[in-house]
Design an enzyme around this catalytic site. Structure first.
Site, short mmCIF file in Angstrom:
data_model
loop_
_atom_site.label_atom_id
_atom_site.label_comp_id
_atom_site.label_asym_id
_atom_site.label_seq_id
_atom_site.Cartn_x
_atom_site.Cartn_y
_atom_site.Cartn_z
N HIS A 237 -9.39 5.10 -1.75
CA HIS A 237 -8.66 5.01 -0.48
C HIS A 237 -9.47 5.69 0.61
O HIS A 237 -10.44 6.39 0.34
CB HIS A 237 -7.29 5.70 -0.62
CG HIS A 237 -6.29 4.86 -1.34
ND1 HIS A 237 -5.18 4.34 -0.71
CD2 HIS A 237 -6.23 4.41 -2.61
CE1 HIS A 237 -4.49 3.63 -1.59
NE2 HIS A 237 -5.09 3.66 -2.75
N GLY A 238 -9.03 5.50 1.86
CA GLY A 238 -9.68 6.21 2.96
C GLY A 238 -11.11 5.77 3.20
O GLY A 238 -12.00 6.58 3.47
N ASP B 193 0.84 -1.20 0.00
CA ASP B 193 0.00 0.00 0.00
C ASP B 193 0.89 1.25 0.00
O ASP B 193 1.79 1.36 0.84
CB ASP B 193 -0.87 -0.06 1.28
CG ASP B 193 -1.98 0.97 1.30
OD1 ASP B 193 -2.43 1.38 0.21
OD2 ASP B 193 -2.43 1.33 2.41
N HIS C 210 -7.35 9.67 4.36
CA HIS C 210 -7.09 8.54 5.27
C HIS C 210 -7.48 8.94 6.69
O HIS C 210 -7.35 10.10 7.08
CB HIS C 210 -5.60 8.18 5.25
CG HIS C 210 -5.15 7.61 3.94
ND1 HIS C 210 -4.18 8.20 3.18
CD2 HIS C 210 -5.53 6.50 3.28
CE1 HIS C 210 -3.98 7.47 2.09
NE2 HIS C 210 -4.79 6.43 2.12
N ASN D 38 -10.26 0.72 0.10
CA ASN D 38 -9.28 0.46 1.16
C ASN D 38 -9.82 0.84 2.53
O ASN D 38 -10.29 1.97 2.71
CB ASN D 38 -8.02 1.27 0.92
CG ASN D 38 -7.27 0.86 -0.33
OD1 ASN D 38 -7.72 0.02 -1.10
ND2 ASN D 38 -6.12 1.46 -0.54
#
Ligand code: 13P
Length: 287
Positions: free
Chosen positions: A207-208, A84, A177, A229
């Site tokens: 993401h996040g 990642d 994130h 993610n």
């Protein structure tokens, strides 16, 4: 056996669902994510940040642990082991250690440099049979000491990187994130829509995943997101369950201090959380 993430994500894009990437931090985490995937018959991606790799005594340790679990736990669902937010050097180390998938995060470089380095890694991954994720537009929040602002990616730059032959693409659309601040503006679906129109069949990555409301997750999947993610949310439920155990004084009853007992409530909380996310993402039964 570990598999690259390309095929499972292409299937997810075609089937209008998303596969979860759950970041692992130690043995318990890994076992819990694999248990949830197997019990729900979901394909899964185990994410390892460079910091988590270091924490777990290096990438080779991680590969050995994961491969051992796949065999000894009798895992039948497709599992990818994915670096990642890798640096160029981190990517090279993971390729050598036996990861099946990597993310090269060149989003902090000028676009020309991101393109040049991504291009090199496309060639290496194709030769070695790994899948490759690239990133355009920094994702906000803090991860391993790297702080981004949560910018929106330029769709034309996304197309440029997509055309290099990467297998899936993370594009910043206002996601960050960790926990979202109270004044968060939400995801930019206009940006996502533009990116997906230009990149076509390429699976997109969000993401996040922690703290994004369910309806936004579903809309993002509708607009081409096939990989989501999640990291912080598992850490929060693990910490909460562990705190409850200690606060109830259970570690002081009998052999309650035994790590196999002490870490059990937190582990069960991770399994439940991962299953809940798999349900939301639509990956249940897709293995
Ligand atoms: P969260 O920690 O916000 O869930 O984000 C995880 C992530 O995007 C890992 O790359």
């Amino acid at each position: 056996m570990l598999v690259p993430a390309k095929e499972m994500l292409q299937k997810a894009k075609a089937g209008h669902y998303a596969v979860g990437q759950f970041n692992i931090n130690n043995l318990e985490w890994t076992k819990c994510v694999l248990t949830a995937a197997e019990e729900t018959k979901s394909p899964v991606i185990l994410g390892v940040s460079e910091g988590a790799g270091k924490y777990m005594a290096g990438y080779k340790t991680v590969v050995g642990m994961v491969n051992g679990m796949l065999e000894e736990m009798g895992i039948t669902v497709p599992v990818a082991l994915h670096l990642d937010h890798g640096s160029y050097e981190g990517c090279m180390k993971c390729i050598e250690a036996g990861f099946s998938s990597i993310m090269f995060d060149g989003s902090h470089y000028p676009i020309e440099e991101n393109v040049a380095k991504t291009k090199e890694l496309v060639a290496i991954c194709k030769e070695k049979g790994l899948s490759l994720e690239a990133e355009v537009g920094a994702i906000g929040g803090e991860e391993d000491g790297v702080v981004g602002m949560g910018e929106c990616a330029d769709p034309q730059e996304c197309k440029m990187v997509a055309d290099l032959g990467v297998d899936f693409l993370a594009a910043g659309i206002g996601n960050i994130h960790g926990k979202y601040p109270a004044n968060w503006q939400g995801l930019s679906f206009e940006t996502l829509d533009e990116i997906q129109k230009l990149t076509g069949e390429l699976p997109l990555v969000l993401h996040g995943g922690t703290g994004i409301p369910d309806d936004m997750i579903k809309k993002a999947i509708d607009l081409g997101v096939s990989k989501i993610n999640v990291n912080t949310e598992c850490q929060l439920v693990f910490a909460e369950a562990t705190r409850k155990y200690i606060e109830a004084g259970k570690d002081q009853e009998g052999k309650g201090y035994d790590p196999r007992k002490l870490l059990k409530p937190g582990s069960e909380a991770i399994i439940d959380k991962v299953k809940e996310k798999m349900e939301l993402f639509g990956s249940v039964g897709q293995a």
